[in-house]
Motif scaffolding. Structure first.
Motif, PDB file in Angstrom:
ATOM      1  N   SER A 167     -59.883 -48.899   4.173  1.00 60.21           N
ATOM      2  CA  SER A 167     -61.267 -49.065   3.717  1.00 60.21           C
ATOM      3  C   SER A 167     -62.147 -47.898   4.150  1.00 60.21           C
ATOM      4  N   ARG A 168     -61.912 -47.386   5.346  1.00 62.96           N
ATOM      5  CA  ARG A 168     -62.715 -46.243   5.811  1.00 62.96           C
ATOM      6  C   ARG A 168     -62.415 -44.992   4.997  1.00 62.96           C
ATOM      7  N   ILE A 169     -61.151 -44.759   4.717  1.00 61.54           N
ATOM      8  CA  ILE A 169     -60.767 -43.592   3.913  1.00 61.54           C
ATOM      9  C   ILE A 169     -61.288 -43.738   2.487  1.00 61.54           C
ATOM     10  N   TYR A 170     -61.141 -44.918   1.904  1.00 62.30           N
ATOM     11  CA  TYR A 170     -61.597 -45.140   0.531  1.00 62.30           C
ATOM     12  C   TYR A 170     -63.111 -44.962   0.433  1.00 62.30           C
ATOM     13  N   GLU A 171     -63.856 -45.483   1.415  1.00 67.84           N
ATOM     14  CA  GLU A 171     -65.313 -45.333   1.411  1.00 67.84           C
ATOM     15  C   GLU A 171     -65.736 -43.886   1.605  1.00 67.84           C
ATOM     16  N   SER A 172     -64.950 -43.115   2.348  1.00 67.05           N
ATOM     17  CA  SER A 172     -65.333 -41.721   2.584  1.00 67.05           C
ATOM     18  C   SER A 172     -65.272 -40.882   1.299  1.00 67.05           C
ATOM     19  N   PHE A 227     -68.552 -40.920  -2.553  1.00 67.93           N
ATOM     20  CA  PHE A 227     -69.748 -40.153  -2.888  1.00 67.93           C
ATOM     21  C   PHE A 227     -71.047 -40.866  -2.509  1.00 67.93           C
ATOM     22  N   GLY A 228     -71.077 -41.440  -1.322  1.00 62.32           N
ATOM     23  CA  GLY A 228     -72.293 -42.054  -0.814  1.00 62.32           C
ATOM     24  C   GLY A 228     -72.484 -43.511  -1.170  1.00 62.32           C
ATOM     25  N   GLU A 229     -71.660 -44.067  -2.040  1.00 63.77           N
ATOM     26  CA  GLU A 229     -71.744 -45.493  -2.376  1.00 63.77           C
ATOM     27  C   GLU A 229     -71.170 -46.293  -1.205  1.00 63.77           C
ATOM     28  N   ILE A 231     -63.893 -52.360  -4.476  1.00 62.88           N
ATOM     29  CA  ILE A 231     -63.641 -51.233  -5.390  1.00 62.88           C
ATOM     30  C   ILE A 231     -64.678 -51.214  -6.507  1.00 62.88           C
ATOM     31  N   VAL A 232     -64.994 -52.372  -7.051  1.00 57.78           N
ATOM     32  CA  VAL A 232     -65.997 -52.448  -8.125  1.00 57.78           C
ATOM     33  C   VAL A 232     -67.358 -52.009  -7.595  1.00 57.78           C
ATOM     34  N   ASN A 233     -67.735 -52.481  -6.415  1.00 53.34           N
ATOM     35  CA  ASN A 233     -69.029 -52.091  -5.837  1.00 53.34           C
ATOM     36  C   ASN A 233     -69.095 -50.588  -5.567  1.00 53.34           C
ATOM     37  N   LEU A 234     -68.009 -50.008  -5.077  1.00 55.39           N
ATOM     38  CA  LEU A 234     -68.010 -48.574  -4.791  1.00 55.39           C
ATOM     39  C   LEU A 234     -68.063 -47.734  -6.061  1.00 55.39           C
TER      40      LEU A 234
END
Length: 141
Positions: free
Chosen positions: A33-38, A41-43, A96-99
């Motif tokens: 989750s940390r890698i995916y969020e990084s 692009f700021g989402e 994933i949808v929210n990001l």
């Protein structure tokens, strides 16, 4: 006949395997989750940020149940694991949808089915001891 000290109680073996599995899954989802969020692009997404909490809490509850109930059945165990997996998949999907900057209600079935599996697991935990006592009484007579 002398028993070797290397013989392990199957309940202890299942307890240990479950604790290790859920710990590794929690660590994986935390890192994922940390890698995916990084790369988002700021989402941000609360669901993605706390994705690791689902297997963490599910694993803690399961380990407590395994320790407290030595007669914990295989079907209860499988139903609980399925519930945690379904809810984790729903949380991942929503994250994933929210990001991606969108919103949807397509994750609702994950929540309903996951809660259904939790209810089935809890029912199977409460029904199993009753069934065992009934079978014991019929064999006694």
């Amino acid at each position: 006949m002398i028993l070797s000290t290397s013989v392990i109680n199957p309940n202890k073996k299942r307890f240990k395997k479950t604790a290790i599995s859920y710990t590794l899954i929690t660590i994986f989802f935390f890192a994922f989750s940390r890698i995916y969020e990084s790369f988002s692009f700021g989402e941000t997404s609360v669901h993605m940020h706390y994705l690791f909490a689902v297997p963490l809490v599910g694993g803690i509850i399961l380990v407590i149940l395994l320790k407290a109930l030595p007669q914990f059945s295989r079907i209860s165990f499988n139903l609980w694991n399925s519930a945690v997996a379904i809810i984790t998949a729903g949380t991942l999907f929503r994250g994933i949808v929210n990001l991606s900057g969108r919103s949807t209600t397509l994750d609702a079935p994950y929540w309903y089915v996951g809660i259904g599996f939790v209810v089935l697991a809890l029912l199977s935990i409460s029904i199993n001891p009753i069934r065992l006592k009934k079978n014991f009484r019929t064999t006694e007579v």
